[in-house]
Design a protein around this motif. Structure first.
Motif, PDB file in Angstrom:
ATOM      1  N   GLY A 121      28.196  23.084  62.939  1.00 32.64           N
ATOM      2  CA  GLY A 121      26.859  22.811  63.449  1.00 32.64           C
ATOM      3  C   GLY A 121      26.815  22.985  64.955  1.00 32.64           C
ATOM      4  O   GLY A 121      27.846  22.894  65.629  1.00 32.64           O
ATOM      5  N   GLY A 122      25.619  23.262  65.484  1.00 33.61           N
ATOM      6  CA  GLY A 122      25.508  23.438  66.919  1.00 33.61           C
ATOM      7  C   GLY A 122      24.121  23.847  67.361  1.00 33.61           C
ATOM      8  O   GLY A 122      23.182  23.923  66.566  1.00 33.61           O
ATOM      9  N   GLY A 123      24.005  24.125  68.640  1.00 32.94           N
ATOM     10  CA  GLY A 123      22.749  24.568  69.234  1.00 32.94           C
ATOM     11  C   GLY A 123      22.806  26.038  69.588  1.00 32.94           C
ATOM     12  O   GLY A 123      23.895  26.603  69.786  1.00 32.94           O
ATOM     13  N   THR A 124      21.634  26.668  69.707  1.00 30.56           N
ATOM     14  CA  THR A 124      21.588  28.107  69.956  1.00 30.56           C
ATOM     15  C   THR A 124      20.511  28.488  70.967  1.00 30.56           C
ATOM     16  O   THR A 124      19.531  27.766  71.156  1.00 30.56           O
ATOM     17  N   TYR A 125      20.745  29.623  71.598  1.00 27.87           N
ATOM     18  CA  TYR A 125      19.717  30.291  72.402  1.00 27.87           C
ATOM     19  C   TYR A 125      19.437  31.615  71.715  1.00 27.87           C
ATOM     20  O   TYR A 125      20.355  32.373  71.400  1.00 27.87           O
ATOM     21  N   ASN A 126      18.155  31.898  71.460  1.00 26.33           N
ATOM     22  CA  ASN A 126      17.779  33.058  70.664  1.00 26.33           C
ATOM     23  C   ASN A 126      16.848  34.011  71.406  1.00 26.33           C
ATOM     24  O   ASN A 126      15.975  33.573  72.155  1.00 26.33           O
ATOM     25  N   THR A 127      17.047  35.291  71.171  1.00 27.35           N
ATOM     26  CA  THR A 127      16.053  36.294  71.555  1.00 27.35           C
ATOM     27  C   THR A 127      15.544  36.938  70.277  1.00 27.35           C
ATOM     28  O   THR A 127      16.259  37.030  69.285  1.00 27.35           O
ATOM     29  N   HIS A 128      14.284  37.364  70.276  1.00 27.74           N
ATOM     30  CA  HIS A 128      13.728  38.050  69.115  1.00 27.74           C
ATOM     31  C   HIS A 128      12.639  39.010  69.584  1.00 27.74           C
ATOM     32  O   HIS A 128      11.950  38.757  70.569  1.00 27.74           O
ATOM     33  N   ASN A 129      12.502  40.102  68.889  1.00 29.04           N
ATOM     34  CA  ASN A 129      11.601  41.176  69.323  1.00 29.04           C
ATOM     35  C   ASN A 129      10.144  40.733  69.399  1.00 29.04           C
ATOM     36  O   ASN A 129       9.410  41.105  70.314  1.00 29.04           O
ATOM     37  N   PHE A 130       9.716  39.958  68.418  1.00 31.50           N
ATOM     38  CA  PHE A 130       8.321  39.527  68.283  1.00 31.50           C
ATOM     39  C   PHE A 130       7.356  40.710  68.417  1.00 31.50           C
ATOM     40  O   PHE A 130       6.407  40.701  69.208  1.00 31.50           O
ATOM     41  N   ASP A 131       7.609  41.728  67.611  1.00 37.31           N
ATOM     42  CA  ASP A 131       6.713  42.886  67.506  1.00 37.31           C
ATOM     43  C   ASP A 131       6.050  42.867  66.137  1.00 37.31           C
ATOM     44  O   ASP A 131       6.680  42.527  65.126  1.00 37.31           O
ATOM     45  N   TYR A 132       4.779  43.227  66.105  1.00 36.55           N
ATOM     46  CA  TYR A 132       4.060  43.347  64.843  1.00 36.55           C
ATOM     47  C   TYR A 132       4.096  44.796  64.360  1.00 36.55           C
ATOM     48  O   TYR A 132       4.076  45.733  65.167  1.00 36.55           O
ATOM     49  N   TYR A 133       4.125  44.954  63.040  1.00 34.99           N
ATOM     50  CA  TYR A 133       4.013  46.282  62.427  1.00 34.99           C
ATOM     51  C   TYR A 133       2.872  46.241  61.416  1.00 34.99           C
ATOM     52  O   TYR A 133       2.892  45.434  60.479  1.00 34.99           O
ATOM     53  N   ILE A 134       1.866  47.076  61.642  1.00 30.94           N
ATOM     54  CA  ILE A 134       0.725  47.161  60.753  1.00 30.94           C
ATOM     55  C   ILE A 134       0.744  48.533  60.091  1.00 30.94           C
ATOM     56  O   ILE A 134       0.656  49.565  60.758  1.00 30.94           O
ATOM     57  N   ASP A 135       0.929  48.527  58.770  1.00 38.27           N
ATOM     58  CA  ASP A 135       1.136  49.781  58.021  1.00 38.27           C
ATOM     59  C   ASP A 135       2.262  50.609  58.654  1.00 38.27           C
ATOM     60  O   ASP A 135       2.133  51.812  58.869  1.00 38.27           O
ATOM     61  N   ASN A 136       3.342  49.916  59.009  1.00 48.83           N
ATOM     62  CA  ASN A 136       4.556  50.516  59.588  1.00 48.83           C
ATOM     63  C   ASN A 136       4.381  51.040  61.011  1.00 48.83           C
ATOM     64  O   ASN A 136       5.308  51.646  61.562  1.00 48.83           O
ATOM     65  N   GLU A 137       3.227  50.808  61.613  1.00 48.14           N
ATOM     66  CA  GLU A 137       2.991  51.211  62.994  1.00 48.14           C
ATOM     67  C   GLU A 137       3.211  50.008  63.918  1.00 48.14           C
ATOM     68  O   GLU A 137       2.604  48.953  63.729  1.00 48.14           O
ATOM     69  N   LYS A 138       4.063  50.186  64.930  1.00 47.94           N
ATOM     70  CA  LYS A 138       4.400  49.099  65.839  1.00 47.94           C
ATOM     71  C   LYS A 138       3.201  48.722  66.706  1.00 47.94           C
ATOM     72  O   LYS A 138       2.509  49.578  67.241  1.00 47.94           O
ATOM     73  N   SER A 139       2.976  47.412  66.857  1.00 46.07           N
ATOM     74  CA  SER A 139       1.888  46.906  67.681  1.00 46.07           C
ATOM     75  C   SER A 139       2.414  45.701  68.461  1.00 46.07           C
ATOM     76  O   SER A 139       2.534  44.599  67.918  1.00 46.07           O
ATOM     77  N   SER A 140       2.741  45.904  69.729  1.00 44.80           N
ATOM     78  CA  SER A 140       3.341  44.848  70.544  1.00 44.80           C
ATOM     79  C   SER A 140       2.275  43.961  71.169  1.00 44.80           C
ATOM     80  O   SER A 140       1.169  44.409  71.468  1.00 44.80           O
ATOM     81  N   VAL A 141       2.627  42.703  71.382  1.00 42.73           N
ATOM     82  CA  VAL A 141       1.719  41.776  72.054  1.00 42.73           C
ATOM     83  C   VAL A 141       1.777  42.025  73.558  1.00 42.73           C
ATOM     84  O   VAL A 141       2.628  42.763  74.066  1.00 42.73           O
ATOM     85  N   ASP A 142       0.868  41.403  74.292  1.00 42.00           N
ATOM     86  CA  ASP A 142       0.826  41.515  75.752  1.00 42.00           C
ATOM     87  C   ASP A 142       2.187  41.144  76.350  1.00 42.00           C
ATOM     88  O   ASP A 142       2.852  40.212  75.893  1.00 42.00           O
ATOM     89  N   GLU A 143       2.604  41.861  77.385  1.00 45.51           N
ATOM     90  CA  GLU A 143       3.929  41.666  77.971  1.00 45.51           C
ATOM     91  C   GLU A 143       4.146  40.256  78.498  1.00 45.51           C
ATOM     92  O   GLU A 143       5.243  39.711  78.409  1.00 45.51           O
ATOM     93  N   ASP A 144       3.106  39.647  79.080  1.00 40.84           N
ATOM     94  CA  ASP A 144       3.236  38.285  79.580  1.00 40.84           C
ATOM     95  C   ASP A 144       3.520  37.302  78.445  1.00 40.84           C
ATOM     96  O   ASP A 144       4.323  36.373  78.587  1.00 40.84           O
ATOM     97  N   ILE A 145       2.847  37.502  77.320  1.00 36.52           N
ATOM     98  CA  ILE A 145       3.076  36.653  76.150  1.00 36.52           C
ATOM     99  C   ILE A 145       4.479  36.883  75.603  1.00 36.52           C
ATOM    100  O   ILE A 145       5.230  35.937  75.330  1.00 36.52           O
TER     101      ILE A 145
END
Length: 216
Positions: free
Chosen positions: A24-48
């Motif tokens: 057991g333990g603690g973690t620091y995570n990174t994740h892409n957080f990109d949306y794909y709509i009908d397999n087309e990538k749609s990224s959120v605003d860079e600040d978000i």
């Protein structure tokens, strides 16, 4: 109730037949957080994305060893992150949880308290992403749930402090593109099954952890 007690007793007896670790333990995570709509990538605003694509989490589990080196690890993994704009008029957060199972290889370095391990496995992720307010022309659904299978590859470095009690550093690479399964709208506060255009959330990324393990 009797059947549950018999099952728990059977699992306890089975576990005692093998060497095992509790981890057991603690973690620091990174994740892409990109949306794909009908397999087309749609990224959120860079600040978000700058804020919501990283955050903290935790893990816990048990590894059961079939021999001195090879084992099976199962447990739970959790991480979350959030974003809030400067005036507080808009916020978005995501919370991800999932049970995992992995094949684990552990190698002890002779005559030292050190060991290394590597693992590869599957995780069934359940994510809830919620938002409040609006930001400019960008609008988000108040609530969305994504669920699906992910994959993990990882390695760790362990130092035995005393009598099977270890501190460990570990890193994992996560592959997880999850389909949207449920949605909550402004007019309805209850989640309902999503039946629209195919939409996925990519939470692939890196997990760095520090934890403890106890060997039996």
């Amino acid at each position: 109730m009797k059947r549950v007690l018999i099952l728990l007793l059977s699992l306890s007896i089975f576990s005692l037949s093998f060497a095992f670790d509790i981890v057991g333990g603690g973690t620091y995570n990174t994740h892409n957080f990109d949306y794909y709509i009908d397999n087309e990538k749609s990224s959120v605003d860079e600040d978000i994305k700058e804020q919501i694509s990283k955050g903290y989490g935790a893990y816990a589990g048990m590894a059961l060893y079939l021999n001195h080196n090879l084992g099976i690890e199962g447990g739970i993994d959790w991480f979350n992150s959030s974003y809030k704009n400067s005036d507080g008029s808009f916020s978005i957060s995501q919370n991800t949880f999932g049970p995992y199972g992995a094949l684990k290889l552990k190698v002890n370095i002779p005559a030292t308290p050190f060991s290394f391990d590597a693992k590869a496995g599957l995780i069934y992720y359940m994510n809830e992403t919620t938002s409040k307010g609006s930001i400019g022309s960008i609008s988000f659904t108040p609530g969305e749930k994504y669920m699906g299978m992910g994959y993990v590859l990882g390695a760790g470095f362990n130092y035995e402090i005393k009598n099977g009690f270890n501190i460990n550093l570990n890193g994992n690479y996560r592959i997880a593109k999850l389909p949207l399964t449920e949605i909550k709208t402004i007019s309805d506060d209850n989640y309902k099954k999503y039946e629209g255009t195919k939409k996925e959330l990519d939470l692939g990324g890196i997990r760095i952890g520090i934890g403890l393990s106890l060997e039996f």
